[in-house]
Design a protein around this motif. Sequence first.
Motif, mmCIF file in Angstrom:
data_model
loop_
_atom_site.group_PDB
_atom_site.id
_atom_site.type_symbol
_atom_site.label_atom_id
_atom_site.label_comp_id
_atom_site.label_asym_id
_atom_site.label_seq_id
_atom_site.Cartn_x
_atom_site.Cartn_y
_atom_site.Cartn_z
ATOM 1 N N HIS A 167 28.232 36.975 25.785
ATOM 2 C CA HIS A 167 28.113 38.423 25.608
ATOM 3 C C HIS A 167 28.290 39.208 26.906
ATOM 4 O O HIS A 167 28.354 38.647 28.002
ATOM 5 N N SER A 168 28.350 40.529 26.783
ATOM 6 C CA SER A 168 28.564 41.425 27.915
ATOM 7 C C SER A 168 27.528 41.185 29.006
ATOM 8 O O SER A 168 26.374 40.859 28.735
ATOM 9 N N GLY A 169 27.975 41.351 30.243
ATOM 10 C CA GLY A 169 27.148 41.051 31.399
ATOM 11 C C GLY A 169 27.457 39.690 31.987
ATOM 12 O O GLY A 169 27.100 39.414 33.139
ATOM 13 N N PHE A 170 28.134 38.850 31.203
ATOM 14 C CA PHE A 170 28.465 37.493 31.650
ATOM 15 C C PHE A 170 29.921 37.148 31.334
ATOM 16 O O PHE A 170 30.246 35.999 31.058
ATOM 17 N N GLN A 171 30.786 38.143 31.387
ATOM 18 C CA GLN A 171 32.188 37.962 31.015
ATOM 19 C C GLN A 171 33.146 38.183 32.181
ATOM 20 O O GLN A 171 34.361 38.235 31.991
ATOM 21 N N THR A 172 32.614 38.297 33.394
ATOM 22 C CA THR A 172 33.453 38.673 34.529
ATOM 23 C C THR A 172 34.572 37.674 34.778
ATOM 24 O O THR A 172 35.744 38.055 34.924
ATOM 25 N N ASP A 173 34.244 36.382 34.842
ATOM 26 C CA ASP A 173 35.277 35.385 35.127
ATOM 27 C C ASP A 173 36.254 35.238 33.963
ATOM 28 O O ASP A 173 37.459 35.087 34.165
ATOM 29 N N ALA A 174 35.749 35.319 32.732
ATOM 30 C CA ALA A 174 36.645 35.248 31.573
ATOM 31 C C ALA A 174 37.631 36.410 31.587
ATOM 32 O O ALA A 174 38.831 36.233 31.316
ATOM 33 N N ASN A 175 37.144 37.596 31.917
ATOM 34 C CA ASN A 175 38.026 38.761 31.933
ATOM 35 C C ASN A 175 38.943 38.781 33.150
ATOM 36 O O ASN A 175 39.992 39.432 33.119
ATOM 37 N N GLN A 176 38.569 38.077 34.226
ATOM 38 C CA GLN A 176 39.519 37.880 35.320
ATOM 39 C C GLN A 176 40.761 37.154 34.818
ATOM 40 O O GLN A 176 41.894 37.557 35.102
ATOM 41 N N VAL A 177 40.539 36.074 34.085
ATOM 42 C CA VAL A 177 41.652 35.279 33.568
ATOM 43 C C VAL A 177 42.457 36.083 32.556
ATOM 44 O O VAL A 177 43.687 36.192 32.655
ATOM 45 N N LEU A 178 41.766 36.665 31.578
ATOM 46 C CA LEU A 178 42.457 37.398 30.523
ATOM 47 C C LEU A 178 43.195 38.611 31.080
ATOM 48 O O LEU A 178 44.356 38.867 30.724
ATOM 49 N N GLY A 179 42.545 39.354 31.972
ATOM 50 C CA GLY A 179 43.171 40.537 32.542
ATOM 51 C C GLY A 179 44.385 40.216 33.393
ATOM 52 O O GLY A 179 45.299 41.038 33.515
ATOM 53 N N GLY A 180 44.409 39.016 33.978
ATOM 54 C CA GLY A 180 45.565 38.606 34.757
ATOM 55 C C GLY A 180 46.769 38.263 33.907
ATOM 56 O O GLY A 180 47.893 38.181 34.407
ATOM 57 N N LEU A 181 46.529 38.062 32.613
ATOM 58 C CA LEU A 181 47.606 37.695 31.697
ATOM 59 C C LEU A 181 48.033 38.840 30.789
ATOM 60 O O LEU A 181 49.224 39.038 30.548
ATOM 61 N N VAL A 182 47.051 39.579 30.273
ATOM 62 C CA VAL A 182 47.329 40.608 29.264
ATOM 63 C C VAL A 182 46.671 41.916 29.693
ATOM 64 O O VAL A 182 45.438 42.041 29.677
ATOM 65 N N THR A 183 47.479 42.876 30.069
ATOM 66 C CA THR A 183 46.970 44.153 30.550
ATOM 67 C C THR A 183 46.153 44.860 29.476
ATOM 68 O O THR A 183 46.611 45.039 28.348
ATOM 69 N N GLY A 184 44.928 45.232 29.830
ATOM 70 C CA GLY A 184 44.082 45.995 28.922
ATOM 71 C C GLY A 184 43.263 45.173 27.954
ATOM 72 O O GLY A 184 42.386 45.714 27.267
ATOM 73 N N ALA A 185 43.508 43.876 27.869
ATOM 74 C CA ALA A 185 42.735 43.025 26.959
ATOM 75 C C ALA A 185 41.480 42.543 27.664
ATOM 76 O O ALA A 185 41.524 42.169 28.840
#
Length: 312
Positions: A167-185
């Motif tokens: 859940h939110s608050g613990f998604q920083t590394d996951a969103n690093q990966v996702l954001g590096g691949l898909v803009t805005g996701a």
Amino acid sequence: MKTRLLALSLCGTCLLGTSLTAQAVAYDVLWWDSTPSYSGQAPDSNRQAMSDYLTNFGGGGQFNSNYVSSETPGTLAAHLGANSYDVIVFDATSASAKFNAADITAIQNHYSSKSNLLLDGSLYIRSINYNSTTTFPGPNGATGGLTANEVYQLGLRGGGIMIGTDHSGFQTDANQVLGGLVTGAAFSGITYPSTDGVFYGQDLLNSLTAIAAVDVFNHWDSVDTQAIAATGAFTDFLGNSITLYSQVDVADEPGGGTKFSYISTSWQPGSGTTDVTDPNPGGGGNGTVPEPGTLLLLGAGLLAMRRAARTA
């Protein structure tokens, strides 16, 4: 000659059905764990259990999964510089960044040739020291089967990336990966699952192994901290259009409201739905779904193509 050998291989697949699947080249998987141990709730041994489950699935031969635990930026880039995989699983539940620019470039290089994505907002709780349902492989083996089905679906389509978090608050590394691949996701939010939910198609419930939707739901319901997986139309870093489709939607308690995606993919799920409370392994109680044999034939055919390409 290469074309003829491939044609013969595919023809043999059609005739023999599932028999070629066990003999085909196993999917090479990197299980990259950047999740902290959280005072013993998520020790490396728990996270590695999921990777080892893949390697040992069905007696072995379906996956070769390599587990690596690292919270140090730059180590992923070095590892991928010396190794290649069909599927990378990012076990990523952290409040802080775990990757640097070199890591993101290495992830992008993998995606450039293996661009299938699977986003799972429930991966963290799958193997933690919390209660009986979070002891992997879960109720009646359902969370283990879910993991195998997820990675299998990525391999079946030629390889890709699975990103799992909480859940939110613990998604920083996951969103690093996702954001590096898909803009805005991005992963977002926190959910409180009700019985008002459905799985779409059979990708998650009955592709490599059959599991019961209610067993997965009971696991989710016992913790109540799933993330919302991104869905909708986006553009990836290559400038290509990509749509992320929900594989399972669940409304928050008590139900009847907006449904949120717990798991999404870059491919559209099959037809038919299965209620999250369905007790039947494989699901498919609410509509027409692909026959398991069809999926196995497709998988065997693609695996035969991979084997031919490797030996050509």
